[in-house]
Scaffold this motif. Structure first.
Motif, PDB file in Angstrom:
ATOM      1  N   VAL A  31      21.649  51.214  95.267  1.00 10.82           N
ATOM      2  CA  VAL A  31      22.021  49.612  96.057  1.00 10.82           C
ATOM      3  C   VAL A  31      23.656  49.828  96.376  1.00 10.82           C
ATOM      4  N   ALA A  32      23.728  49.404  98.055  1.00 10.30           N
ATOM      5  CA  ALA A  32      25.124  49.838  97.903  1.00 10.30           C
ATOM      6  C   ALA A  32      24.914  49.091  99.341  1.00 10.30           C
ATOM      7  N   SER A  33      26.236  47.586  98.536  1.00 19.37           N
ATOM      8  CA  SER A  33      26.896  46.688  99.724  1.00 19.37           C
ATOM      9  C   SER A  33      28.592  46.511  99.442  1.00 19.37           C
ATOM     10  N   VAL A  34      28.425  46.136 101.074  1.00 16.85           N
ATOM     11  CA  VAL A  34      30.320  45.586 101.486  1.00 16.85           C
ATOM     12  C   VAL A  34      29.906  44.202 101.039  1.00 16.85           C
ATOM     13  N   LEU A  35      30.654  42.511 100.862  1.00 19.75           N
ATOM     14  CA  LEU A  35      30.291  41.973 100.703  1.00 19.75           C
ATOM     15  C   LEU A  35      30.819  41.371 101.653  1.00 19.75           C
ATOM     16  N   ASP A  83      20.248  45.086 105.402  1.00 19.35           N
ATOM     17  CA  ASP A  83      20.506  43.906 105.965  1.00 19.35           C
ATOM     18  C   ASP A  83      21.656  43.235 106.805  1.00 19.35           C
ATOM     19  N   ASN A  84      21.559  42.412 107.297  1.00 18.60           N
ATOM     20  CA  ASN A  84      23.423  42.214 107.587  1.00 18.60           C
ATOM     21  C   ASN A  84      23.395  41.370 107.747  1.00 18.60           C
ATOM     22  N   GLY A  85      23.396  40.649 106.165  1.00 17.17           N
ATOM     23  CA  GLY A  85      23.948  39.519 105.224  1.00 17.17           C
ATOM     24  C   GLY A  85      25.185  39.246 105.131  1.00 17.17           C
ATOM     25  N   LYS A  86      24.680  38.781 103.805  1.00 16.67           N
ATOM     26  CA  LYS A  86      26.095  37.818 102.991  1.00 16.67           C
ATOM     27  C   LYS A  86      26.751  39.061 102.455  1.00 16.67           C
ATOM     28  N   GLY A  87      26.026  39.687 101.806  1.00 13.87           N
ATOM     29  CA  GLY A  87      26.092  41.055 100.944  1.00 13.87           C
ATOM     30  C   GLY A  87      25.805  40.632  99.829  1.00 13.87           C
ATOM     31  N   ILE A  88      26.599  41.396  98.679  1.00  9.50           N
ATOM     32  CA  ILE A  88      26.370  41.341  97.111  1.00  9.50           C
ATOM     33  C   ILE A  88      27.809  41.503  96.570  1.00  9.50           C
ATOM     34  N   ALA A  89      27.929  40.347  95.366  1.00  5.53           N
ATOM     35  CA  ALA A  89      29.283  40.449  94.817  1.00  5.53           C
ATOM     36  C   ALA A  89      29.732  41.264  94.141  1.00  5.53           C
ATOM     37  N   PRO A  90      30.990  41.839  94.214  1.00  9.45           N
ATOM     38  CA  PRO A  90      30.690  43.162  93.502  1.00  9.45           C
ATOM     39  C   PRO A  90      30.804  43.160  91.687  1.00  9.45           C
ATOM     40  N   ASP A  91      31.061  41.461  91.003  1.00 10.15           N
ATOM     41  CA  ASP A  91      30.823  42.074  89.571  1.00 10.15           C
ATOM     42  C   ASP A  91      29.365  41.613  89.797  1.00 10.15           C
ATOM     43  N   MET A  92      27.921  41.959  90.877  1.00  9.69           N
ATOM     44  CA  MET A  92      26.699  41.388  91.029  1.00  9.69           C
ATOM     45  C   MET A  92      26.190  42.769  90.811  1.00  9.69           C
ATOM     46  N   ILE A  93      27.164  43.844  91.675  1.00 12.48           N
ATOM     47  CA  ILE A  93      26.600  44.251  92.220  1.00 12.48           C
ATOM     48  C   ILE A  93      25.552  45.622  90.669  1.00 12.48           C
ATOM     49  N   HIS A 136      18.278  35.714  99.459  1.00 11.17           N
ATOM     50  CA  HIS A 136      20.035  35.999  98.838  1.00 11.17           C
ATOM     51  C   HIS A 136      20.824  36.173 100.259  1.00 11.17           C
ATOM     52  N   ALA A 137      19.757  37.075 101.302  1.00  9.09           N
ATOM     53  CA  ALA A 137      21.327  37.599 102.111  1.00  9.09           C
ATOM     54  C   ALA A 137      22.109  36.770 103.407  1.00  9.09           C
ATOM     55  N   PHE A 138      20.241  35.480 104.078  1.00  9.72           N
ATOM     56  CA  PHE A 138      21.348  34.334 105.225  1.00  9.72           C
ATOM     57  C   PHE A 138      21.088  32.722 104.185  1.00  9.72           C
ATOM     58  N   GLU A 139      21.752  32.108 105.321  1.00 11.95           N
ATOM     59  CA  GLU A 139      21.692  31.204 104.729  1.00 11.95           C
ATOM     60  C   GLU A 139      20.134  30.606 105.722  1.00 11.95           C
ATOM     61  N   PRO A 140      19.893  29.117 105.207  1.00 10.68           N
ATOM     62  CA  PRO A 140      18.545  28.321 105.892  1.00 10.68           C
ATOM     63  C   PRO A 140      19.288  28.248 107.476  1.00 10.68           C
ATOM     64  N   GLU A 141      18.024  29.158 108.030  1.00 10.64           N
ATOM     65  CA  GLU A 141      18.831  28.457 109.145  1.00 10.64           C
ATOM     66  C   GLU A 141      19.221  29.423 109.868  1.00 10.64           C
ATOM     67  N   GLU A 142      20.309  30.512 109.482  1.00  5.97           N
ATOM     68  CA  GLU A 142      20.866  31.684 110.141  1.00  5.97           C
ATOM     69  C   GLU A 142      20.490  32.950 110.318  1.00  5.97           C
ATOM     70  N   GLU A 143      21.109  33.022 111.494  1.00  5.77           N
ATOM     71  CA  GLU A 143      19.859  34.400 111.745  1.00  5.77           C
ATOM     72  C   GLU A 143      20.421  35.607 111.387  1.00  5.77           C
ATOM     73  N   GLY A 144      19.461  36.380 111.329  1.00  8.61           N
ATOM     74  CA  GLY A 144      19.487  37.925 110.969  1.00  8.61           C
ATOM     75  C   GLY A 144      18.459  39.092 110.463  1.00  8.61           C
ATOM     76  N   ARG A 145      19.072  40.610 110.688  1.00  8.95           N
ATOM     77  CA  ARG A 145      18.209  40.868 110.884  1.00  8.95           C
ATOM     78  C   ARG A 145      17.514  41.723 109.580  1.00  8.95           C
ATOM     79  N   ILE A 146      16.082  42.871 109.445  1.00  5.67           N
ATOM     80  CA  ILE A 146      16.446  43.344 107.957  1.00  5.67           C
ATOM     81  C   ILE A 146      15.689  44.578 108.910  1.00  5.67           C
ATOM     82  N   MET A 147      16.052  45.562 108.382  1.00  5.02           N
ATOM     83  CA  MET A 147      15.415  46.990 108.824  1.00  5.02           C
ATOM     84  C   MET A 147      15.180  47.736 108.194  1.00  5.02           C
TER      85      MET A 147
END
Length: 523
Positions: A493-497, A445-455, A418-429
Motif C-alpha cells: 500500500v502507498a498513500s499520501v494523506l 481511490d482519490n479519497g482522504k488517504g491513510i495516516a502515516p502512523d497507520m500505513i 474509509h476513503a470517503f465521507e458519507p455523500e462525498e463524491e469519489g472514484r475507485i479505479m
C-alpha cells in the motif's frame, strides 16, 4: 607459556642482569682507561730514564754499564725487550724476556713481540766556562712493551663480573621463588576454586580455607562470599527458568487458542461478507421481479377481458388493438426485468459458489471483475462513488476466483467505508497490467488517504479506524493472507494523506500448487 610468577622472576633477573651488566661495563671501561694510563706512564718513565742514563754510558762505550741499566729497567713485566743501538756498531746491548719470565741477552737483531717504542739517545757534554754544547746523537733505544698484562687484568675482571652477575641472579631467583610463593600459592588455590566453580555439576559450595589475616585472606573470603552468592543466583535462575517454561507453555496454548479464534473470526468475516452479498442481491432482485409480476398481472387482466368479450360475441377491433398494445408493453417489461434478474442471479451464483467452494479454475479476468463489481452495486448505489475498470481483454487466469473475489470485495468496500465521507463524491479505479508470467493489479481511490502512523499497520489483524461503527479490522488482513498463502503473491500500500491510497497486488497468472508463504506471516 610462563605463568605470572615465572614472568616476574624473569623480569627481575633481566633487570638485575642489565643493571649489573651496565655497571660492569662502565667499571671495565674505567679499569681499561686506568690500565692504559698506567701503561703510558710506565712507557714515558722507562724512556725518560733510558734517555737520561744511557747516552753517557754509550758515549764511553761502557757495555757493562749499559747492560746494568738495561737489566734494571727490565724489572716491570710489561717490558718484553730493550735494545740499545750505537750509531757506529749497530746493536750494542739488549735484553729479552722469555715466556717463563727469565731475561736473556739479545745477540741478533731478530724480531720480538710486543709494541716497539723507539727513542733517540742524545749525549750532552759541557765545555769550558759552563757553556752548553750541541747534543750529539750517540744511538737509539728500542723498547717493546707487552699488553698481555693489561688484557689479562681486563679478562680477569670480566670473569669476576660474570660470576658476580650469575651468583646474584641465582640468589634473586631463589629469593623470588620463596617470596612469591606467599602470594601465588593462595592465587593458585583461588584459580582452582574458580575452575571448579565454573565446571562443577553440583550446587554444593566448597569454600576455600580463609584462616589468613592479610590482604589475600580478604580476597579468599570475598571469593567464598561470591560462591555463596552465585549458588543463590543459580537457584533463583532455575526457579525463573521453570516459571518461564510454564509461562511459555501457557503462552503457546493461548496462541493456539488465539489462532483458532482468529480463524473463526476470519471465517465469520467471510461468511458475513457472503451474507451481505446475499441480502444485497435479494434486494436488487426484488425490483425486477416485482415489475415482472405486475406486468404479468396486467397482461393476465387484459387477456381475461378479451376472452370475456370473445365469449359474449361483441369483440371490437379497438379492444383487440388495445389488448395487443398492452400485451406488447407487458411482454417487454417482463422480458427486460426477467433478464436483469437472471443476470443478477448468475453473477451472485458464480461469486457465491466461488467464495464457498474455493475451487480452482480458469477464468477471464475482466469479465469476472465486472461480475464482482456488479455484485457490489447494492452497496455502491447508496453512495456517490463510481468504480472504473481498466483491464486488458482476453486475460485468462488459472487461479482461485472465489479468493480473488474476496480480495476485490474487501479492497473496494474498504475504500467505500474509509476513503470517503458519507455523500462525498469519489472514484475507485481498478487497473490490471500483465508483466510476463505475473499480474499486477492496482486498486486506488482519490479519497482522504491513510495516516502515516497507520500505513504500516493496515494489514495487521483487528486494526481499524471505525471501531464501534461496524469495522472489525479483518478485511485487509484477509487480503494479505489470501495474497500470500492462496496466490503466492504480495500486496503493498502507498498513500499520501489527502490524496488517496493505492493497493498494489502482484500474483502469478498461474497460481503455484504450493504457494510461497509470506516472509513474515500475519497472525
Amino acid at each position: 607459556m610462563f605463568g605470572i610468577q615465572g614472568r616476574l622472576t624473569l623480569l627481575f633477573v633481566v633487570i638485575v642482569t642489565l643493571v649489573l651488566g651496565i655497571s660492569g661495563t662502565y667499571a671495565q671501561h674505567s679499569l681499561s682507561q686506568e690500565l692504559e694510563a698506567g701503561s703510558q706512564r710506565l712507557r714515558q718513565g722507562v724512556l725518560a730514564r733510558l734517555q737520561t742514563s744511557l747516552p753517557s754510558a754509550l758515549w764511553d762505550l761502557d757495555k757493562a754499564k749499559v747492560d746494568n741499566i738495561v737489566a734494571a729497567e727490565m724489572m716491570p713485566p710489561e717490558l718484553v725487550s730493550i735494545r740499545v743501538y750505537d750509531t757506529s756498531v749497530g746493536l750494542f746491548s739488549g735484553r729479552l724476556r722469555r715466556e717463563d719470565g727469565t731475561l736473556v741477552p739479545i745477540e741478533t737483531d731478530a724480531a720480538v713481540g710486543g709494541t716497539p717504542v723507539v727513542a733517540d739517545l742524545a749525549y750532552r757534554d759541557s765545555g769550558g766556562a759552563g757553556a752548553a754544547l750541541k747534543p750529539v746523537i750517540v744511538g737509539r733505544v728500542v723498547v717493546n712493551f707487552s699488553r698481555a698484562q693489561i688484557e689479562a687484568t681486563l679478562a680477569a675482571e670480566v670473569r669476576r663480573k660474570v660470576i658476580e652477575v650469575l651468583l646474584l641472579d641465582l640468589i634473586l631467583v631463589a629469593a623470588l621463588a620463596l617470596s612469591l610463593r606467599i602470594v601465588f600459592d593462595p592465587l593458585k588455590r583461588l584459580r582452582d576454586g574458580l575452575v571448579d566453580l565454573a565446571t562443577r555439576d553440583s550446587d554444593e559450595v566448597e569454600e576455600l580455607p580463609d584462616n589468613r589475616h592479610d590482604e589475600l585472606g580478604e580476597v579468599i573470603r570475598g571469593f567464598n562470599a561470591i560462591q555463596r552468592k552465585v549458588k543463590s543466583n543459580i537457584q533463583r535462575i532455575r526457579e525463573a527458568e521453570d516459571e518461564a517454561r510454564q509461562a511459555a507453555l501457557a503462552t503457546t496454548r493461548a496462541l493456539d487458542e488465539l489462532r483458532l479464534a482468529q480463524e473463526s473470526l476470519l471465517q465469520a468475516e467471510r461468511l458475513a461478507s457472503l451474507g451481505g452479498l446475499v441480502a444485497g442481491v435479494a434486494h436488487e432482485i426484488n425490483t425486477p421481479v416485482g415489475i415482472a409480476l405486475t406486468s404479468a398481472s396486467v397482461l393476465m387482466e387484459a387477456t381475461e377481458k378479451v376472452h370475456a368479450a370473445v365469449a359474449e360475441g361483441n369483440i371490437k377491433k379497438s379492444d383487440i388493438t388495445r389488448y395487443l398494445e398492452t400485451a406488447a408493453e407487458s411482454t417487454r417489461l417482463i422480458m427486460n426485468n426477467a433478464y436483469r434478474a437472471a443476470h443478477l442471479i448468475h453473477s451472485f451464483k458464480q461469486i457465491a459458489v466461488d467464495q464457498v467452494s474455493e475451487a480452482r479454475r480458469r477464468f477471464e479476468l475482466r469479465g469476472y471483475i465486472n461480475e464482482v463489481v456488479s455484485s457490489l452495486q447494492p452497496k455502491l448505489k447508496k453512495t456517490r462513488i463510481t468504480v472504473s475498470i481498466a483491464c486488458p481483454p482476453d486475460l485468462v487466469l488459472d487461479s482461485y476466483p472465489g479468493a480473488l473475489a474476496q480480495v476485490l470485495t474487501n479492497l473496494t468496500l474498504n475504500c467505500v467505508d474509509h476513503a470517503f465521507e458519507p455523500e462525498e463524491e469519489g472514484r475507485i479505479m481498478i487497473g490490471v497490467a500483465r508483466q510476463g508470467d505475473w499480474l499486477e493489479m492496482q486498486v486506488s481511490d482519490n479519497g482522504k488517504g491513510i495516516a502515516p502512523d497507520m500505513i504500516d499497520k493496515v494489514f495487521d489483524p483487528f486494526v481499524t479506524t471505525r471501531r464501534g461503527q461496524g469495522g472489525t479490522g479483518l478485511g485487509l488482513n484477509i487480503v494479505f493472507n489470501l495474497m500470500a498463502k492462496q496466490f503466492g503473491g504480495t500486496v503493498t500500500v502507498a498513500s499520501v494523506l489527502g490524496q488517496g491510497a493505492c493497493f498494489t497486488l502482484r500474483m502469478p497468472c498461474v497460481t503455484p500448487v504450493t504457494p510461497v508463504s509470506p516472509a513474515t506471516p500475519v497472525i
